[in-house]
Design an enzyme around this catalytic site. Structure first.
Site, PDB file in Angstrom:
ATOM      1  N   GLU A  39      -6.599   1.745  -3.788  1.00  0.00           N
ATOM      2  CA  GLU A  39      -5.697   1.263  -3.617  1.00  0.00           C
ATOM      3  C   GLU A  39      -4.452   0.660  -4.476  1.00  0.00           C
ATOM      4  O   GLU A  39      -3.098   0.086  -4.420  1.00  0.00           O
ATOM      5  CB  GLU A  39      -4.251   2.098  -2.364  1.00  0.00           C
ATOM      6  CG  GLU A  39      -3.424   2.657  -2.939  1.00  0.00           C
ATOM      7  CD  GLU A  39      -2.904   3.559  -0.780  1.00  0.00           C
ATOM      8  OE1 GLU A  39      -3.621   4.330  -0.993  1.00  0.00           O
ATOM      9  OE2 GLU A  39      -1.536   3.743  -1.155  1.00  0.00           O
ATOM     10  N   LEU A  98     -15.033   4.849  -5.437  1.00  0.00           N
ATOM     11  CA  LEU A  98     -13.691   4.224  -5.619  1.00  0.00           C
ATOM     12  C   LEU A  98     -13.311   3.324  -5.898  1.00  0.00           C
ATOM     13  O   LEU A  98     -13.321   2.116  -6.177  1.00  0.00           O
ATOM     14  CB  LEU A  98     -12.944   4.316  -3.685  1.00  0.00           C
ATOM     15  CG  LEU A  98     -11.432   3.971  -3.536  1.00  0.00           C
ATOM     16  CD1 LEU A  98     -11.289   4.884  -3.775  1.00  0.00           C
ATOM     17  CD2 LEU A  98     -11.352   3.760  -1.779  1.00  0.00           C
ATOM     18  N   PHE A 158       0.837  -1.426   0.280  1.00  0.00           N
ATOM     19  CA  PHE A 158       0.338   0.010  -0.140  1.00  0.00           C
ATOM     20  C   PHE A 158       0.434   0.958  -0.089  1.00  0.00           C
ATOM     21  O   PHE A 158       2.186   1.390   0.472  1.00  0.00           O
ATOM     22  CB  PHE A 158      -0.710   0.182   1.389  1.00  0.00           C
ATOM     23  CG  PHE A 158      -2.310  -0.494   0.391  1.00  0.00           C
ATOM     24  CD1 PHE A 158      -2.654  -1.115  -0.075  1.00  0.00           C
ATOM     25  CD2 PHE A 158      -3.464   0.114   1.459  1.00  0.00           C
ATOM     26  CE1 PHE A 158      -4.247  -0.888  -0.492  1.00  0.00           C
ATOM     27  CE2 PHE A 158      -4.588   0.157   1.277  1.00  0.00           C
ATOM     28  CZ  PHE A 158      -5.376  -0.371   0.407  1.00  0.00           C
ATOM     29  N   GLN A 203      -8.907  14.304   3.246  1.00  0.00           N
ATOM     30  CA  GLN A 203      -8.041  13.359   2.058  1.00  0.00           C
ATOM     31  C   GLN A 203      -7.917  13.003   1.132  1.00  0.00           C
ATOM     32  O   GLN A 203     -10.118  13.272   1.145  1.00  0.00           O
ATOM     33  CB  GLN A 203      -7.063  12.089   2.983  1.00  0.00           C
ATOM     34  CG  GLN A 203      -6.699  10.808   1.880  1.00  0.00           C
ATOM     35  CD  GLN A 203      -6.212   9.723   2.822  1.00  0.00           C
ATOM     36  OE1 GLN A 203      -6.870   8.645   2.745  1.00  0.00           O
ATOM     37  NE2 GLN A 203      -5.047   9.816   2.896  1.00  0.00           N
ATOM     38  N   HIS A 251      -8.949  11.096  -2.389  1.00  0.00           N
ATOM     39  CA  HIS A 251      -8.296   9.578  -2.894  1.00  0.00           C
ATOM     40  C   HIS A 251      -7.437   9.626  -3.909  1.00  0.00           C
ATOM     41  O   HIS A 251      -8.802  10.394  -5.357  1.00  0.00           O
ATOM     42  CB  HIS A 251      -8.891   8.749  -2.765  1.00  0.00           C
ATOM     43  CG  HIS A 251      -8.699   6.935  -2.807  1.00  0.00           C
ATOM     44  ND1 HIS A 251      -8.000   7.269  -4.077  1.00  0.00           N
ATOM     45  CD2 HIS A 251      -8.287   6.128  -2.003  1.00  0.00           C
ATOM     46  CE1 HIS A 251      -7.632   5.295  -3.454  1.00  0.00           C
ATOM     47  NE2 HIS A 251      -7.136   5.463  -2.617  1.00  0.00           N
TER      48      HIS A 251
END
Ligand SMILES: Cc1cc2nc3c(=O)[nH]c(=O)nc-3n(C[C@H](O)[C@H](O)[C@H](O)COP(=O)(O)OP(=O)(O)OC[C@H]3O[C@@H](n4cnc5c(N)ncnc54)[C@H](O)[C@@H]3O)c2cc1C
Ligand code: HEM
Ligand code: HEM
Ligand code: SF4
Ligand code: F3S
Ligand code: FES
Lengths: 264, 627, 218
Positions: free
Chosen positions: B270, B267, B141, B255, B257
């Site tokens: 990641e 989303l 990650f 934050q 993304h």
């Protein structure tokens, strides 16, 4: 291809004594990549804010927005309008208690049923040792278990099942699949007898008539058919132990689809 | 009005709420959990990637330890985090992962032998050790020195949430879903529970509890484009802020993304980049190595989001009717990898975008994703300002994330904090002798009832809730986004002040017996504007760049003046929040330094030497935490 | 629950549900096997009436018809009793299912309705047919032809497709319900089953044609 969409939406407010079930029609301009989530949100924001419909993740992963779309249970947020005709009919999921319009109470049913089938890993939680290594597990088995953990409890499978519609105490494919998940899991120490007790009856695995609508509507593609088959065979064979010769039982158990890692 | 009594009240049934509830119920306490949706629909279920814990089983995580995890977390936070908390977190995370494994989470496991992995789009081979066979595996990650993200395919949140929910079932946690907390009941010193609105019937219900937990997740819906669920409206933060006593910590730390999809803002994990996905621009050129030669796509989120925005501002974004975007390329990972390890991504692309990621590029752009800020609590999860009130998970500012949380750290936080704070809550609850003055229940009830009447009758004004919401969305997107500056922030603050005033005068445009969904929105807007204002105002006042908070007019990280945490209070009757500041960390096990990515200049702070010493009390506590 | 009712709630560790389900399946399988064998016997007339007579004689001589006939009848009754537990005898069940099937437009769901309806018809027509045949042993091609030419044809024209549908769908459903046919093989199995069903009906019709054309005098 910007069509004008016509949405016929079921309306009924059970809390209002003056309300009667009816269909109401809305029109919405279609855009590219439009989903029913977008269309319904638009209706609620701009046309009728009293419309009851449940959305949460709007990404097909929480299971809130299941409804009957042109006769088929499915997730509204997961349905693109371009895949539908210009006239769309929306009903709430049958089988579950109606809260109003397109909103039904799936939560209570799943909780009640979860308790009934004791849907948790029966192991000794007190025995957990924070300093010890975790129990080892084969990665394929882990994946196989996760495959069944992917269920989002949307309720589509229940709404599509004719058996469940006729017999409201039927536990349904989802519960049997859930038991299969624990049956697969070596951390669950229940015996076949224990499993038989929760689903070895006509409300459980023997109630299923193999209609397979559950399998065909499940938006997550959970292998319901396979799990129903495996569990039925295991439970039925368990019930005839002592009646049929052992070798025969063993052969039947191994025929067809089966858990690669099933317990002995 | 119906009144429920309980020992522990968990508002929120996501991972954090459920983990606390399990702890309380296992300790034999009577526990009620409230949620807007059935627990398994909580937004934790949407988390795909995984949870960080330094187990060090995977070959690419070889040599990992809580120390390395701790350092990554502190660096990620840009030294904005509470280091005592980050330490508790890093050290207990492995225990918690094993514990949930014991309860039934089907973590992916180490398969010994040679495997092909990807880094920066290039395949390489690594051999998993035979002696680690069957232990919990990990993937890469962003922002981490080692591969340490535990995962179950790409449904980590789902499978852990399912498992915790089964334990709630087993230990008899009472769940009241479709129950929306509307106000805390308190006597000015102690929290006594909450008033909630039933989303089935529209009735108000009171819950009286010895200890109350806010675990209501994030408040991403103050932005228009967010990966958060539509229920992530900050209900928990709002009821805490409404007391006037409980502050919000670091609300300006938001934050974005890097890979929200266009146009739906859903989303994609990641994990795509972790597994080797790359970012391409309009010319199909891979641009990240130019900006971040070392980490490329795997630099921390704030960095990647900023670089993407920077690149698009150079005119190298892909034009679309929904605005500019870039491409995410995972085609080289191959069909098998995409349809198994990244299946959820595959589903999202095909079902929501009409894109087949095996052969096509995925349109992405930075999208609001996570709120580091929230209900400020101390190390033990106890909220500032009210006894008996706790908070955990995304709703809290426990503060292990500081100004930027690492991918995989928040999902881990929910369960790690849930376990640790759950134990502290049990201690508190068992030691407390509550007295429930009924007048406080009536006060809280009356307040909520009056607001409802205001809104339903429109006696305070005729403002439309949806309109105010849309205006709030627009100003937040425009002025309080990834890059910030004084002028825009001031504009946002002014606008939000106006919106706050108007939000007091909302009137329903519809009538409906029982539960009216419009009322839910209408009731929430005022609080959401408050949260938005705390964010904008905090950002305006913080004249430095730290982690995700990037001021174009103050590009350097200023440890001299800003090595601290913003506390935003909203005093009774005020039209603006009051800001206070506290030190970022009680001590600095890891002295402020360079993150090693993101570039930027730091104005150093001369901290006294005792600030670098770990107090004995903290060491003792840490030992206890690991039991 | 108190002391006076607790006796009613002692968990029943009964295996009866599983056994009933198993024997429902087993009775179905046996009936399928029987019907296939039955088809072989009857349709052998297409090749030659004497072949049919030969097979019939063989069954007769080994007493399989005399004992087997009633046994099959008993099996059918057993099957009926077991399978009828699932049948929507209550009016609202029946209605719910029909409305549901119409809404869903789903093949397997609709086929179950076909199975239920065909079951009722088989129960009546099959019983009549068996009574007639078994009370007039031995079986010969000539007798059969005479019966069919004297008007029994219409009964068979209904019974034949009903029996084949019921058996075909039942065969498929056993495969599915007991997991012998998994998700990956479902399409293939459906197709195979359809081919078999059409095949059997065609052979049956040919048989009937043959009986109609058979010279009874000869
Ligand atoms: C798309 C997505 C992917 C993510 N992926 C990752 C990842 O891979 N790794 C990672 O570490 N983190 C990830 N995150 C972040 C992480 O998922 C969240 O921070 C975390 O799940 C929050 O959990 P929670 O328990 O605090 O809150 P939630 O899971 O959001 O739960 C909130 C609960 O509060 C309830 N609630 C809210 N308001 C009220 C109210 N007023 N009254 C009563 N109940 C209320 C809700 O019903 C819900 O039950 C992701 C986030 C998103 C949006
Ligand atoms: C006497 C009249 C009959 C009745 C009332 C009847 C009824 C039924 C019903 C209702 C089912 C569905 C059970 C379920 O879905 O769970 C069924 C299944 C079946 N029937 Fe019949 N049937 C009859 C005769 C026959 C005959 C003569 C045959 C074969 C020659 C047969 C073969 C089957 C088979 C193979 C199944 C599937 C078994 C299963 O699902 O377990 N039936 N029957
Ligand atoms: C032991 C019992 C049975 C015997 C001995 C038997 C015998 C026969 C015979 C001799 C025929 C030729 C026609 C006639 O003589 O009238 C026939 C035809 C037929 N029987 Fe049976 N039968 C039996 C049971 C059944 C059952 C249970 C079914 C249905 C489920 C059935 C379905 C049919 C059909 C459909 C035909 C027409 C054949 C065709 O067109 O190929 N029979 N049977
Ligand atoms: S099994 Fe499929 S259809 Fe049924 S509840 Fe789960 S996800 Fe929904
Ligand atoms: S639709 Fe129903 S009957 Fe069985 S196969 Fe599925 S549960
Ligand atoms: S809103 Fe979550 S599945 Fe549709």
């Amino acid at each position: 291809m910007n069509r004008m969409l016509t949405l016929n939406i079921f309306r009924y407010n059970p809390l209002d004594p003056d309300s009667t079930p009816r269909m109401q029609t809305f029109t919405v301009q279609e855009y590219d990549s439009m989903t029913l989530f977008i269309a319904l949100t638009q209706i609620r924001d701009e046309k009728d804010p009293t419309l009851k419909v449940d959305f949460c993740c709007r990404a097909g992963i929480c299971g809130s927005c299941a409804m009957v779309i042109n006769g088929r249970p499915g997730l509204a947020c997961h349905t693109q309008t371009k895949d539908l005709p210009a006239e769309i009919t929306l009903h709430p999921l049958p089988f579950f208690q109606l809260l109003g319009d397109l909103s039904v109470d799936t939560g209570s049913w799943f909780r009640k049923t979860g308790l009934q089938i004791e849907a948790w890993c029966h192991s000794d939680d007190k025995a957990f040792d924070p300093t010890a290594e975790e129990m080892r597990m084969d990665n394929d088995l882990a994946n196989e278990i996760f495959e069944l953990d992917r269920c989002i409890e949307c309720g589509c499978c229940m709404a599509a099942c004719g058996t469940a519609r006729m017999r409201t105490d039927f536990l349904g494919a989802v519960s049997i699949m859930r038991v299969a998940r624990f049956y697969l899991d070596p951390r669950d120490k229940r015996s076949e007898d224990d499993y038989y007790e929760v689903i070895g009856n006509d409300q459980g695995v023997f109630g299923c008539m193999g209609l397979l609508a559950c399998e065909d509507v499940c938006p997550k593609g959970i292998p319901l058919q396979d799990q129903l088959g495996i569990m039925r065979r295991m439970m039925a064979m368990h019930s005839v132990k002592g009646v049929l010769p052992r070798p025969l039982i063993e052969t039947i158990k191994k025929k067809g689809c089966c858990h690669a890692h099933a317990q002995s | 009005m119906q009144i429920h009594h309980t020992d522990v009240l968990c508002i929120g049934a996501g991972l954090a709420g459920e983990r606390v509830a399990v702890e309380a119920a296992m300790a034999g306490l009577n526990t009620i959990m409230l949620s807007l949706v059935p627990p398994r629909r909580s937004h934790s279920s949407a988390a795909q990637g995984g949870m960080q814990a330094a187990l060090g089983n995977a070959i690419m995580g070889d040599g990992d330890s809580p120390d390395v995890h701790f350092a990554d977390t502190v660096k990620g936070s840009d030294w904005g985090c509470d280091q005592e908390v980050a330490r508790i977190f890093a050290d207990t995370a492995p225990i918690v992962m094993r514990e949930v494994a014991h309860w039934g989470v089907p973590w992916n496991r180490v398969v010994p032998g040679k495997h092909t992995y990807y880094k920066g789009g290039k395949p390489f081979e690594a051999e998993e050790k035979a002696e680690k066979a069957g232990l919990i595996h990990a993937r890469a990650f962003g922002g981490t020195a080692k591969w340490r993200t535990c995962y179950t395919a790409d449904g980590t949140g789902r499978s852990v949430l399912n498992t915790l929910d089964t334990k709630c079932l087993q230990y008899g946690v009472t769940v009241h879903d479709r129950m929306q907390a509307e106000a805390l009941i308190h006597d000015g010193e102690t929290c006594l529970g909450c008033i909630a609105r039933c989303l089935r019937t529209g009735e108000l219900v009171a819950y009286l509890a010895t200890s109350t937990l806010i675990a209501t997740g994030g408040y991403g819906r103050i932005y228009k484009a967010t990966t958060n669920a539509v229920i992530c409206d900050g209900g928990g933060q709002i009821i805490a802020l409404d007391t006037g006593l409980v502050p919000m910590g670091n609300m300006e730390a938001v934050q974005f993304h890097p890979t929200g999809t266009v146009p739906t803002d859903i989303l994609v994990t990641e994990g795509c980049r972790g597994d080797g996905g790359t970012l391409l621009d309009v010319n199909l050129y891979r641009f990240m190595p130019d900006y971040e030669p070392d980490k490329s796509e795997l630099a921390s989120r704030d960095v990647v989001s900023r670089r993407m925005t920077e690149h698009m501002r150079k005119g190298l974004g892909v034009k679309s009717p929904y605005g500019d975007h870039l491409w995410l390329d995972i085609r080289h990972l191959g069909e098998k990898h995409i349809t198994t390890k990244l299946r959820e991504v595959y589903d999202i692309c095909t079902n929501f975008l009409g894109v087949n990621p095996i052969h096509q590029l995925i349109p992405v752009r930075p999208t609001h994703h996570y709120s580091m800020g929230g209900v400020r609590t101390n190390r033990d999860g106890a909220a500032y300002g009210l006894k008996g009130l706790f908070s955990a998970g995304e709703s809290a500012c426990w503060d292990m994330h500081g100004f930027n949380r690492l991918g995989g750290n928040s999902l881990a936080e929910t369960v790690v904090a849930g376990r640790y704070i759950g134990k502290r809550m049990v201690e508190y609850t068992k030691g407390a002798t509550p007295s429930f003055g009924m007048q406080y229940v009536d006060d809280a009830h009356k307040k909520v009832q009056e607001r409802i009447t205001d809104i339903v009758t429109g006696r305070k004004g005729k403002e439309n809730a949806f309109k105010i919401r849309d205006e709030m969305h627009d100003i937040m997107m425009e002025c309080v986004g990834i890059f910030r500056n004084g002028k825009d922030l001031q504009k946002a603050v002014n606008k939000l002040e106006e919106l706050y005033d108007r939000s007091q005068k909302i009137c329903l445009s519809s009538t409906c017996k029982g539960m009216n969904p419009e009322l839910s929105t209408a009731l929430r807007i005022r609080g959401m504007v408050k949260l938005a204002q705390c964010t904008a105002y905090g950002a305006l006042m913080r004249t430095e760049s730290r982690g995700a908070h990037t001021r174009e007019d103050f590009p350097e990280r200023n440890d001299k003046d800003w090595l601290n945490r913003t506390l935003a209070y909203w005093k009774e009757g005020a039209s603006m929040p009051t800001l206070e500041y506290e030190e970022a960390s009680p001590y600095y096990e890891l002295p402020p330094g360079d993150r090693g990515y993101g570039g930027g200049v730091t104005i150093p702070n001369e901290l006294p030497p005792e600030k670098f010493v770990i107090p004995e009390a903290a060491k003792e506590n840490l030992k206890k935490a690991k039991l | 629950m108190n002391a006076s009712t607790i006796t009613l709630h002692v968990p029943q560790r009964s295996k009866i549900a599983g056994r009933m389900d198993f024997f429902q399946m087993a009775s179905g399988v046996l009936l399928i096997l029987f019907l296939w064998a039955h088809m072989l016997l009857v349709s052998s007339v297409i090749l030659s009436p004497s072949l049919m007579n030969g097979i019939a004689w063989f069954f007769e001589a080994t007493y399989m018809a005399q004992i087997g006939g009633p046994a099959i009848f008993v099996l059918m009754v057993v099957h009926f009793i077991l399978a009828a537990r699932k049948m929507p005898f209550k009016q609202d069940e029946w209605k719910t299912f029909r409305v549901h099937a119409r809404m869903l437009q789903h093949k397997d769901t609709t086929m179950w309705l076909v199975q239920v309806i065909s079951a009722i018809l088989i129960l009546v027509l099959g019983a009549v047919h068996m009574f007639v045949v078994l009370t007039d042993l031995p079986i010969t091609a000539a007798k059969s032809a005479a019966r069919i030419q004297s008007g029994w044809l219409y009964l068979y024209l209904v019974l034949l497709p009903m029996a084949e549908l019921h058996v075909g769908v039942g065969f498929y459903r056993i495969g599915v319900k007991y997991g012998f046919v998994g998700r990956s093989k479902r399409k293939w199995f459906q197709k195979t089953e359809n081919v078999m069903m059409i095949g059997f009906i065609t052979i049956g019709l040919l048989t009937l044609v043959r009986f109609m054309l058979l010279n009874i005098q000869g």
